[in-house]
Enzyme design. Sequence first.
Site, PDB file in Angstrom:
ATOM      1  N   TRP A   1       0.823  -1.216   0.000  1.00 35.66           N
ATOM      2  CA  TRP A   1       0.000   0.000   0.000  1.00 35.66           C
ATOM      3  C   TRP A   1       0.849   1.255   0.000  1.00 35.66           C
ATOM      4  O   TRP A   1       0.544   2.212  -0.712  1.00 35.66           O
ATOM      5  CB  TRP A   1      -0.998  -0.042   1.160  1.00 35.66           C
ATOM      6  CG  TRP A   1      -1.930  -1.184   0.965  1.00 35.66           C
ATOM      7  CD1 TRP A   1      -2.024  -2.317   1.708  1.00 35.66           C
ATOM      8  CD2 TRP A   1      -2.871  -1.369  -0.120  1.00 35.66           C
ATOM      9  NE1 TRP A   1      -2.954  -3.174   1.173  1.00 35.66           N
ATOM     10  CE2 TRP A   1      -3.491  -2.614   0.054  1.00 35.66           C
ATOM     11  CE3 TRP A   1      -3.239  -0.594  -1.225  1.00 35.66           C
ATOM     12  CZ2 TRP A   1      -4.457  -3.107  -0.829  1.00 35.66           C
ATOM     13  CZ3 TRP A   1      -4.206  -1.075  -2.106  1.00 35.66           C
ATOM     14  CH2 TRP A   1      -4.807  -2.319  -1.899  1.00 35.66           C
TER      15      TRP A   1
ATOM     16  N   ASP B   1      -2.009   6.757   6.056  1.00 37.11           N
ATOM     17  CA  ASP B   1      -3.033   5.857   5.534  1.00 37.11           C
ATOM     18  C   ASP B   1      -3.359   4.906   6.679  1.00 37.11           C
ATOM     19  O   ASP B   1      -2.543   4.069   7.054  1.00 37.11           O
ATOM     20  CB  ASP B   1      -2.476   5.091   4.318  1.00 37.11           C
ATOM     21  CG  ASP B   1      -3.435   4.036   3.789  1.00 37.11           C
ATOM     22  OD1 ASP B   1      -4.524   3.860   4.364  1.00 37.11           O
ATOM     23  OD2 ASP B   1      -3.079   3.382   2.785  1.00 37.11           O
TER      24      ASP B   1
ATOM     25  N   LYS C   1     -13.082  -1.629   6.311  1.00 37.19           N
ATOM     26  CA  LYS C   1     -12.492  -2.527   7.310  1.00 37.19           C
ATOM     27  C   LYS C   1     -13.057  -2.167   8.683  1.00 37.19           C
ATOM     28  O   LYS C   1     -14.037  -2.789   9.102  1.00 37.19           O
ATOM     29  CB  LYS C   1     -10.976  -2.472   7.253  1.00 37.19           C
ATOM     30  CG  LYS C   1     -10.459  -2.938   5.869  1.00 37.19           C
ATOM     31  CD  LYS C   1      -9.091  -2.457   5.593  1.00 37.19           C
ATOM     32  CE  LYS C   1      -8.758  -2.322   4.132  1.00 37.19           C
ATOM     33  NZ  LYS C   1      -8.903  -3.513   3.318  1.00 37.19           N
TER      34      LYS C   1
HETATM   35  C1  LIG Z   1      -3.706   0.058   3.917  1.00 34.93           C
HETATM   36  C2  LIG Z   1      -4.553   0.198   2.686  1.00 34.93           C
HETATM   37  N1  LIG Z   1      -4.435   1.313   1.944  1.00 34.93           N
HETATM   38  C3  LIG Z   1      -5.169   1.479   0.832  1.00 34.93           C
HETATM   39  C4  LIG Z   1      -6.048   0.523   0.388  1.00 34.93           C
HETATM   40  C5  LIG Z   1      -6.829   0.756  -0.868  1.00 34.93           C
HETATM   41  O1  LIG Z   1      -8.135   1.040  -0.524  1.00 34.93           O
HETATM   42  P1  LIG Z   1      -9.295   1.194  -1.590  1.00 34.93           P
HETATM   43  O2  LIG Z   1      -9.533  -0.151  -2.174  1.00 34.93           O
HETATM   44  O3  LIG Z   1     -10.423   1.714  -0.744  1.00 34.93           O
HETATM   45  O4  LIG Z   1      -8.868   2.172  -2.615  1.00 34.93           O
HETATM   46  C6  LIG Z   1      -6.207  -0.650   1.128  1.00 34.93           C
HETATM   47  C7  LIG Z   1      -7.138  -1.703   0.674  1.00 34.93           C
HETATM   48  O5  LIG Z   1      -7.225  -2.777   1.176  1.00 34.93           O
HETATM   49  C8  LIG Z   1      -5.425  -0.818   2.300  1.00 34.93           C
HETATM   50  O6  LIG Z   1      -5.522  -1.937   3.033  1.00 34.93           O
END
Ligand SMILES: Cc1ncc(COP(=O)(O)O)c(C=O)c1O
Length: 356
Positions: A100, A168, A192
């Site tokens: 991520w 994040d 989540k």
């Molecule tokens: C830590 C983290 N950041 C970003 C994301 C991406 O999120 P989204 O699918 O809502 O764009 C996720 C998705 O699982 C994640 O776990």
Amino acid sequence: MVYNFNAGPGILPPSVLEQASKAVLDFNDSGLSLLEVGHREAPFVAVMEEARALVKSIMKLEAKREVLFLQGGATMQFMQVPMNLLGENKVAAYTDTGTWSSKAIKEAAVFGHVDIVASEKENGYTAMPLSVQCSETSSYLHITTNETIAGTQWQTIPYQTKIPLVADMSSDVFSRQLDFNRFDLIYAGAQKNTGAAGVTMVVINPDVLGKVERKIPSILDYRLHIKEGSMLNTPPVFAVYVVLLNLRWLQQEGGIDAMEQRNQQKSDLLYRTLESIPLFKLPVAKHSRSKMNVVFTMNDVNLETLFAKFCKEAGIVGIKGHRSVGGFRASLYNALPLSHVEVLVNVIRDFAQKHG
Ligand SMILES: Cc1ncc(COP(=O)(O)O)c(C=O)c1O
């Protein structure tokens, strides 16, 4: 009975699901579905305002912090953050801690320069950095508090005194007590610990905005979303409502303190069990183990298919590891009761007795 260990969208409290489904048929006994009510009508405006106020009280945010509910997922925040905070000739500090954060780094590089101040890439993303040194001239430091895929989590947040801190928190927001006012921008996809997919929570210190020279399209400009009370355009009404229900649940359950205690118990139980059985391996360094996403593999990969089948037969769902890591991942989000972890632990022990 099904035991839901999905990584996201993940488990929600049964009472939230019940109330959400009722609102689809009849919202607040109005005879209308939540999906048929104008977002600028009083009943929905009240939902939005209560959700924003609850975030502020649950996170103990200072009055000036702004709470937004935006679309585009946390993935959109990967670009919206640098677009609003990073000037073209400026540098932003990023920690490279997994899938991520790597995605966030890639997007930031579209808007300015990225200084990778700590990287765990060489270690296969099996730990979080122990320290971070940032230049005081960096526009901000970005961290991913919990790497959902790698199963790593910052245990000590590298709070900054000289530069803004951006995080994040998609997969661990509301799961543990942090000094949320020391973050200048927090973002989290809701699917989540916050609610339903389709909405992303953003908490901003407005002092960090308005410092870049580029033109920002209206829909991507945090200042306009703040000005319009998170109603710049039609918000994802159902997803915001699920967030509200989930926040009410969280508060009734005792807030973040209660969640943190439960998450500690759940993760302790699972890690201790896995550590005690030689069939299993824990790839993540002890000091970085996530309390939200427990990643484990097996010494004999040939047993993995058998173990997966064994779990499935016991009603355990969602524990297959991410395709990039393999093995297994049990996600222990706030709504997952300790009793479900006890079921998983018993299944693990039974399996070990048969195959150990
Ligand atoms: C830590 C983290 N950041 C970003 C994301 C991406 O999120 P989204 O699918 O809502 O764009 C996720 C998705 O699982 C994640 O776990």
